[in-house]
Scaffold this motif. Structure first.
Motif, PDB file in Angstrom:
ATOM      1  N   LEU A 106     -21.002  -7.200  28.884  1.00 43.95           N
ATOM      2  CA  LEU A 106     -20.691  -6.508  27.490  1.00 43.95           C
ATOM      3  C   LEU A 106     -21.560  -6.752  26.395  1.00 43.95           C
ATOM      4  N   LEU A 107     -22.145  -7.868  26.421  1.00 41.00           N
ATOM      5  CA  LEU A 107     -23.123  -8.122  25.138  1.00 41.00           C
ATOM      6  C   LEU A 107     -24.366  -7.161  25.347  1.00 41.00           C
ATOM      7  N   PHE A 108     -24.846  -7.037  26.584  1.00 39.65           N
ATOM      8  CA  PHE A 108     -25.903  -6.007  26.897  1.00 39.65           C
ATOM      9  C   PHE A 108     -25.379  -4.638  26.607  1.00 39.65           C
ATOM     10  N   GLN A 109     -24.248  -4.157  26.936  1.00 42.04           N
ATOM     11  CA  GLN A 109     -23.833  -3.074  26.575  1.00 42.04           C
ATOM     12  C   GLN A 109     -23.941  -2.473  25.154  1.00 42.04           C
ATOM     13  N   GLU A 110     -23.210  -3.759  24.470  1.00 48.38           N
ATOM     14  CA  GLU A 110     -23.385  -3.668  22.936  1.00 48.38           C
ATOM     15  C   GLU A 110     -24.429  -3.229  22.388  1.00 48.38           C
ATOM     16  N   LYS A 111     -25.349  -4.130  22.901  1.00 47.72           N
ATOM     17  CA  LYS A 111     -26.804  -3.990  22.235  1.00 47.72           C
ATOM     18  C   LYS A 111     -27.557  -2.582  22.459  1.00 47.72           C
ATOM     19  N   LEU A 112     -27.209  -2.091  23.741  1.00 44.33           N
ATOM     20  CA  LEU A 112     -27.797  -0.714  23.965  1.00 44.33           C
ATOM     21  C   LEU A 112     -27.199   0.411  23.307  1.00 44.33           C
ATOM     22  N   LEU A 113     -25.701   0.237  23.158  1.00 43.87           N
ATOM     23  CA  LEU A 113     -25.179   0.965  22.132  1.00 43.87           C
ATOM     24  C   LEU A 113     -25.614   0.970  20.633  1.00 43.87           C
ATOM     25  N   ASN A 114     -25.879  -0.248  20.174  1.00 48.51           N
ATOM     26  CA  ASN A 114     -26.714  -0.261  18.912  1.00 48.51           C
ATOM     27  C   ASN A 114     -27.911   0.331  18.727  1.00 48.51           C
TER      28      ASN A 114
END
Length: 117
Positions: A106-114
């Motif tokens: 989830l943290l990785f996904q959030e960073k990619l979305l950012n």
């Protein structure tokens, strides 16, 4: 010598502590596995282990190649079940928060979305 085993988490839960005695472990996955199993993680104060364990907060650290210091750390949890339980509980909470795979995804996904925005 043992063959491959799939029941390592069950074996870890039967322990009072897991000790990693390497001189300079780059990451120390076994420390996280112990913490996830709510078992006290004790590692040498070198390499990547101090990035995983905060001494006397969620695990114990000892000076590499110092058997007396390691024995001192083991005695801390041997003589105090209160400390042992505190370290095990806080270690599990930290491992779940910082290293659990779903949380990390989830943290990785959030960073990619950012990055995409």
């Amino acid at each position: 010598m043992f063959d491959h085993r799939d029941d390592i988490p069950v074996l870890i839960q039967a322990m009072d502590a897991v000790v990693l005695t390497t001189e300079c472990e780059t990451f120390g996955l076994i420390m996280i596995e112990a913490m996830m199993a709510e078992v006290v993680a004790i590692g040498s104060n070198s390499g990547g282990v101090p990035e995983i364990i905060e001494h006397l907060e969620d695990g114990l650290l000892f000076n590499a190649f110092d058997a007396q210091d390691l024995a001192k750390q083991v005695e801390l949890i041997d003589f105090s079940s209160e400390l042992k339980n505190k370290l095990a509980t806080k270690g599990r909470k930290k491992a779940l928060k910082q290293f659990e795979k779903t949380q990390q995804f989830l943290l990785f996904q959030e960073k990619l979305l950012n990055l995409m925005n």
